[in-house]
Design a protein around this motif. Sequence first.
Motif, mmCIF file in Angstrom:
data_model
loop_
_atom_site.group_PDB
_atom_site.id
_atom_site.type_symbol
_atom_site.label_atom_id
_atom_site.label_comp_id
_atom_site.label_asym_id
_atom_site.label_seq_id
_atom_site.Cartn_x
_atom_site.Cartn_y
_atom_site.Cartn_z
ATOM 1 N N GLY A 50 58.142 -1.684 111.047
ATOM 2 C CA GLY A 50 59.295 -0.414 110.366
ATOM 3 C C GLY A 50 57.885 0.444 109.914
ATOM 4 N N ALA A 51 58.181 1.860 110.096
ATOM 5 C CA ALA A 51 57.513 2.985 109.250
ATOM 6 C C ALA A 51 57.228 2.906 107.698
ATOM 7 C CB ALA A 51 57.997 4.576 109.982
ATOM 8 N N LEU A 52 58.362 2.317 107.147
ATOM 9 C CA LEU A 52 57.945 2.910 105.747
ATOM 10 C C LEU A 52 57.954 1.456 105.215
ATOM 11 C CD1 LEU A 52 61.879 4.274 104.773
ATOM 12 C CD2 LEU A 52 59.198 4.557 104.755
ATOM 13 N N VAL A 53 56.959 0.292 105.964
ATOM 14 C CA VAL A 53 56.394 -1.713 105.581
ATOM 15 C C VAL A 53 55.693 -1.145 104.367
ATOM 16 C CG1 VAL A 53 54.877 -3.157 105.811
ATOM 17 C CG2 VAL A 53 57.048 -3.181 107.516
ATOM 18 N N ARG A 54 55.844 -1.134 103.094
ATOM 19 C CA ARG A 54 54.779 -0.860 102.171
ATOM 20 C C ARG A 54 53.223 -1.860 102.388
ATOM 21 N NH1 ARG A 54 56.991 3.194 99.628
ATOM 22 N NH2 ARG A 54 59.959 2.515 99.985
ATOM 23 N N HIS A 55 52.298 -2.104 101.955
ATOM 24 C CA HIS A 55 51.115 -2.620 102.586
ATOM 25 C C HIS A 55 51.467 -3.542 101.431
ATOM 26 C CE1 HIS A 55 49.850 1.606 103.585
ATOM 27 N NE2 HIS A 55 49.238 1.934 102.800
ATOM 28 N N SER A 56 52.014 -3.995 100.108
ATOM 29 C CA SER A 56 51.467 -5.188 99.701
ATOM 30 C C SER A 56 52.276 -6.284 100.746
ATOM 31 C CB SER A 56 52.400 -4.732 98.426
ATOM 32 O OG SER A 56 53.818 -4.731 98.550
ATOM 33 N N ARG A 57 53.302 -5.634 101.705
ATOM 34 C CA ARG A 57 53.944 -7.172 102.518
ATOM 35 C C ARG A 57 53.243 -7.101 103.294
ATOM 36 N NH1 ARG A 57 59.511 -5.751 104.631
ATOM 37 N NH2 ARG A 57 58.718 -7.963 105.655
ATOM 38 N N LEU A 58 52.511 -5.722 103.670
ATOM 39 C CA LEU A 58 51.143 -6.464 105.149
ATOM 40 C C LEU A 58 50.556 -7.310 104.751
ATOM 41 C CD1 LEU A 58 50.573 -3.228 106.963
ATOM 42 C CD2 LEU A 58 52.231 -4.627 107.337
ATOM 43 N N VAL A 59 49.608 -7.411 103.564
ATOM 44 C CA VAL A 59 49.454 -8.964 102.870
ATOM 45 C C VAL A 59 50.120 -10.160 102.612
ATOM 46 C CG1 VAL A 59 47.914 -8.569 100.490
ATOM 47 C CG2 VAL A 59 48.146 -6.855 101.460
ATOM 48 N N GLU A 60 51.345 -9.582 101.708
ATOM 49 C CA GLU A 60 51.578 -11.376 102.651
ATOM 50 C C GLU A 60 51.736 -11.514 103.987
ATOM 51 O OE1 GLU A 60 55.573 -9.451 99.511
ATOM 52 O OE2 GLU A 60 53.760 -9.343 98.155
ATOM 53 N N GLN A 61 52.400 -10.984 104.437
ATOM 54 C CA GLN A 61 53.079 -11.075 106.116
ATOM 55 C C GLN A 61 52.077 -12.294 106.946
ATOM 56 O OE1 GLN A 61 52.316 -10.550 109.338
ATOM 57 N NE2 GLN A 61 50.455 -9.274 108.428
ATOM 58 N N THR A 62 52.415 -13.207 107.911
ATOM 59 C CA THR A 62 51.464 -13.910 108.097
ATOM 60 C C THR A 62 51.828 -14.003 109.857
ATOM 61 O OG1 THR A 62 53.025 -15.889 107.655
ATOM 62 C CG2 THR A 62 51.563 -15.794 106.020
ATOM 63 N N PRO A 89 46.936 -11.609 110.924
ATOM 64 C CA PRO A 89 46.747 -11.777 110.006
ATOM 65 C C PRO A 89 45.639 -10.821 109.381
ATOM 66 C CG PRO A 89 46.873 -14.384 111.229
ATOM 67 C CD PRO A 89 47.808 -13.165 112.218
ATOM 68 N N LEU A 90 45.021 -10.532 111.258
ATOM 69 C CA LEU A 90 44.496 -9.145 111.080
ATOM 70 C C LEU A 90 44.933 -8.233 109.948
ATOM 71 C CD1 LEU A 90 41.904 -7.929 111.445
ATOM 72 C CD2 LEU A 90 42.764 -6.901 114.221
ATOM 73 N N LEU A 91 46.078 -7.431 110.359
ATOM 74 C CA LEU A 91 46.863 -6.900 109.425
ATOM 75 C C LEU A 91 46.560 -7.340 107.802
ATOM 76 C CD1 LEU A 91 49.712 -5.027 111.291
ATOM 77 C CD2 LEU A 91 48.350 -4.273 110.635
ATOM 78 N N ALA A 92 46.925 -8.747 108.201
ATOM 79 C CA ALA A 92 47.194 -8.604 106.118
ATOM 80 C C ALA A 92 45.708 -8.859 106.133
ATOM 81 C CB ALA A 92 47.708 -10.430 106.398
ATOM 82 N N GLU A 93 44.524 -8.867 106.247
ATOM 83 C CA GLU A 93 43.537 -8.885 106.006
ATOM 84 C C GLU A 93 42.589 -7.241 105.972
ATOM 85 O OE1 GLU A 93 41.189 -11.351 104.181
ATOM 86 O OE2 GLU A 93 39.747 -9.871 104.414
#
Lengths: 271, 167
Positions: A73-85, A88-92
């Motif tokens: 979603g457009a409002l997903v914060r970067h910190s949540r992208l880091v945490e999601q599994t 993996p490329l997006l998290a990194e």
Amino acid sequence: MKCAPFDYVRASSVEEVVKVLAESDGDGKILAGGQSLVPVLALRMARPSVLVDVNRIPGLGAIRPSGDAVEVGALVRHSRLVEQTNHPLLAEAARWIGHTAIRARGTAGGSVAHADPSAELPVVAVGTGATATVAGPSGVRSVAAEDLFLSALVTSLDEDEMITGLRFPLPTRWGFAEFARRHGDFALVTAVVTELGGAVRITLGGVASVPQRAAHAEQVLADGGTAREAARAAADEIDPTADLHGSAPFRRAIAGEMVRRALAQAGIGQE
Amino acid sequence: MIETDVTFSVNGERVRLAVEPRRTLADALREDCGLTGTHLGCEHGVCGACTVIVDGEPARACLMFAVQADGSSVTTVEGLQGTDGELHPLQEAFVAHHGLQCGFCTPGMLMSALHLLDTTPDADRETIREEMSGNICRCTGYQGIVDAIEAAGRELTGHAEEAEPAE
């Protein structure tokens, strides 16, 4: 410095955003995480007449696996992208964005719409063949990432359109490497390696006004070349501009090295 | 000049303000709430001095407008001290370990460190350095700051004795 005055609208729906933007006649701006927009306003490099705050629109904050891709979603914060599994490329990649306080507020949609040539998510978007869902006055359309970025900070979005979500395909293998002067700074070079449907993509950020595919380097790999040979090809085919952060030959050398490292991480072209 | 009403809580106290939309949260805290502990260094999100906690997440108060904090819960450096005025273990540790000299960056350092220890109480030095990299200090060279946060983490997790250097 302080921002110039503006009108403020806290939108409760995407339709309202589009309406306010359309009425502002090109003088409105979307306020999401604000981590890039507010500095621009504070330095008075932009003076929009109206800011449309999208932070409280419901339904834009989810991360959903969807087949061979992940919808963000457009409002997903970067910190949540880091945490999601799920991706993996997006998290990194998200781990490399700014600092903790910036990742806590900055959004995926905002980063892609801002189109900074040195930002991480636009490179991942082009590297994975992502598509953006875009809402506008005439409805919703999908835009491929490679058609989205036109130039530094310029996208093909109309002034009354808004990115509501992004779909990032899952690569079968991937690598990510970045070089910045100091931790958390914008990248001098970002290299993203992705394997999608058996084909390897090499995408570079920071070396041009938009994320750039290293087509020659990709061809070298397709012809059975090694990671080292591909890295050399990538360094040769780009045309970086010099600034006080690095000369053109330096950027070329760093780009080659980042490609080599990203390919090593992906396990592609290793001798 | 059109002002907007906003209501949010600061350090547990409810505040109601009429602000211009362009008023940053940092300016609202300092000028309208009189809480000058939040410092403004660069005013464009680089230095970290104005870091506060908004709804449990660190935020640069110069990159947020006060109108955006409507309904939120904000914690500033003033919220660290106990009800009887005693210093927070983090503040004690900054004093004990030379975590500050001029003190300008300190409020932001403390709020970033507070979030770090809330989420990762047993953070090692590498993690501390990484998580604190968004806060700039021109006096200390950071060594004392890392020492202080490490010590406060031990204090808060109840491992203060174990970490004392062996004789």
